[in-house]
Design a protein around this motif. Sequence first.
Motif, PDB file in Angstrom:
ATOM      1  N   GLY A   1      36.205  42.661  45.587  1.00 22.10           N
ATOM      2  CA  GLY A   1      36.965  43.891  45.719  1.00 22.10           C
ATOM      3  C   GLY A   1      38.384  43.711  46.219  1.00 22.10           C
ATOM      4  N   ASP A   2      38.743  42.505  46.714  1.00 20.93           N
ATOM      5  CA  ASP A   2      40.109  42.274  47.201  1.00 20.93           C
ATOM      6  C   ASP A   2      41.106  42.313  46.041  1.00 20.93           C
ATOM      7  OD1 ASP A   2      39.326  42.013  49.800  1.00 20.93           O
ATOM      8  OD2 ASP A   2      39.381  39.821  49.848  1.00 20.93           O
ATOM      9  N   ASP A   3      42.328  42.738  46.355  1.00 21.50           N
ATOM     10  CA  ASP A   3      43.402  42.777  45.363  1.00 21.50           C
ATOM     11  C   ASP A   3      43.956  41.356  45.209  1.00 21.50           C
ATOM     12  OD1 ASP A   3      45.857  43.000  44.009  1.00 21.50           O
ATOM     13  OD2 ASP A   3      46.154  45.044  44.731  1.00 21.50           O
ATOM     14  N   LEU A   4      43.598  40.707  44.120  1.00 20.04           N
ATOM     15  CA  LEU A   4      43.968  39.302  43.912  1.00 20.04           C
ATOM     16  C   LEU A   4      45.473  39.123  43.829  1.00 20.04           C
ATOM     17  CD1 LEU A   4      43.038  36.411  43.429  1.00 20.04           C
ATOM     18  CD2 LEU A   4      42.841  36.924  41.000  1.00 20.04           C
ATOM     19  N   SER A   5      46.165  40.003  43.105  1.00 19.93           N
ATOM     20  CA  SER A   5      47.617  39.865  42.938  1.00 19.93           C
ATOM     21  C   SER A   5      48.327  40.011  44.280  1.00 19.93           C
ATOM     22  CB  SER A   5      48.143  40.911  41.954  1.00 19.93           C
ATOM     23  OG  SER A   5      47.600  40.693  40.673  1.00 19.93           O
ATOM     24  N   LEU A   6      47.923  41.011  45.072  1.00 22.56           N
ATOM     25  CA  LEU A   6      48.538  41.212  46.387  1.00 22.56           C
ATOM     26  C   LEU A   6      48.285  40.012  47.288  1.00 22.56           C
ATOM     27  CD1 LEU A   6      50.022  43.033  48.381  1.00 22.56           C
ATOM     28  CD2 LEU A   6      47.802  44.053  48.993  1.00 22.56           C
TER      29      LEU A   6
END
Length: 313
Positions: free
Chosen positions: A43-48
């Motif tokens: 669920g983590d924002d990979l790009s961020l």
Amino acid sequence: MKKIFISYSWENDEHKRLVGTIGELLESDGLEVTIDQWDLKPGDDLSLYMEKAVSESDYVLIVCSEGYKKKADNRIGGSGYEAKLITTEFSMKQNKKKFIPIYVGGVWEEVSPRFLAGNMYVNLSSLTGSESFERNYTDLLTTICGLERIKKKNIDTKERIAERLGVSKEELQFKNDPYEIKIEGIITNEVTMPKNDGSRGSALYKIPFRLNKSPNSDWKKLFLHYWDRPSSFTSMHRPGIARVEGDKILLDGTMIEEVQKYHRDTLLLAVKEANEKYNQHLKKLEIEKERLLKAERNHNDKISKLAGEIRFD
């Protein structure tokens, strides 16, 4: 604490373990390490995550592999996005040394992405704990921490040779060394007292100057010539008061105030001109010596050749 981000491609479990091992070593040496396999959760924002990791880290270690190169060069997946972030920093002319390539095996040209072309890598391809790995890992750690090895002090070869020969350094001269006399200073305890008896010149006295070595007779003659007839001088110049004894120049008939205001510059000029003229003389002697040796060799060769052709049978 230095912040380190390790960028790599998820190729196989062995490669992931190797990256993890490097990260653990860096953490054990007091560094803060960011690796996606440790930090990312579903669920983590990979790009961020990648943007913050690249921008906020002091150094980005790029573990090079065929998979990383393919993704980085073609901007595929996470490695491709990280490559885009890195090249953006490059184009903004930020610190390129922040990005350190890590070589862990393979042919370098086949594992190095295009944006790292020309960058010096750290070779960690040897087994962990091996002498080669430890040496290269230490170099990496030294770079990250901003440490520099203390350089060996400059060794004066001539001084070492002089020590071994039991002579002073000044007694040695390498073949191509220029002959150079220098004034080291005034020998204050040998400055004489003025008579001050009211007679002409009684306020004047003798001032000795220490040289770096005792000049030979040819140099002395040149120095006295240039002291008496300097190319530049003031109205206070006193020709005829200089002489050279051993490793000293003596000005006999002056005052320290005159030396300070006038004679210092003339002394330096006379020494400089004597050095230049004497070295020109040495060069001419060397050329003449080579000419005579060549003529002697040619003569001997000619004699040997012709003598071999003369028969007495």
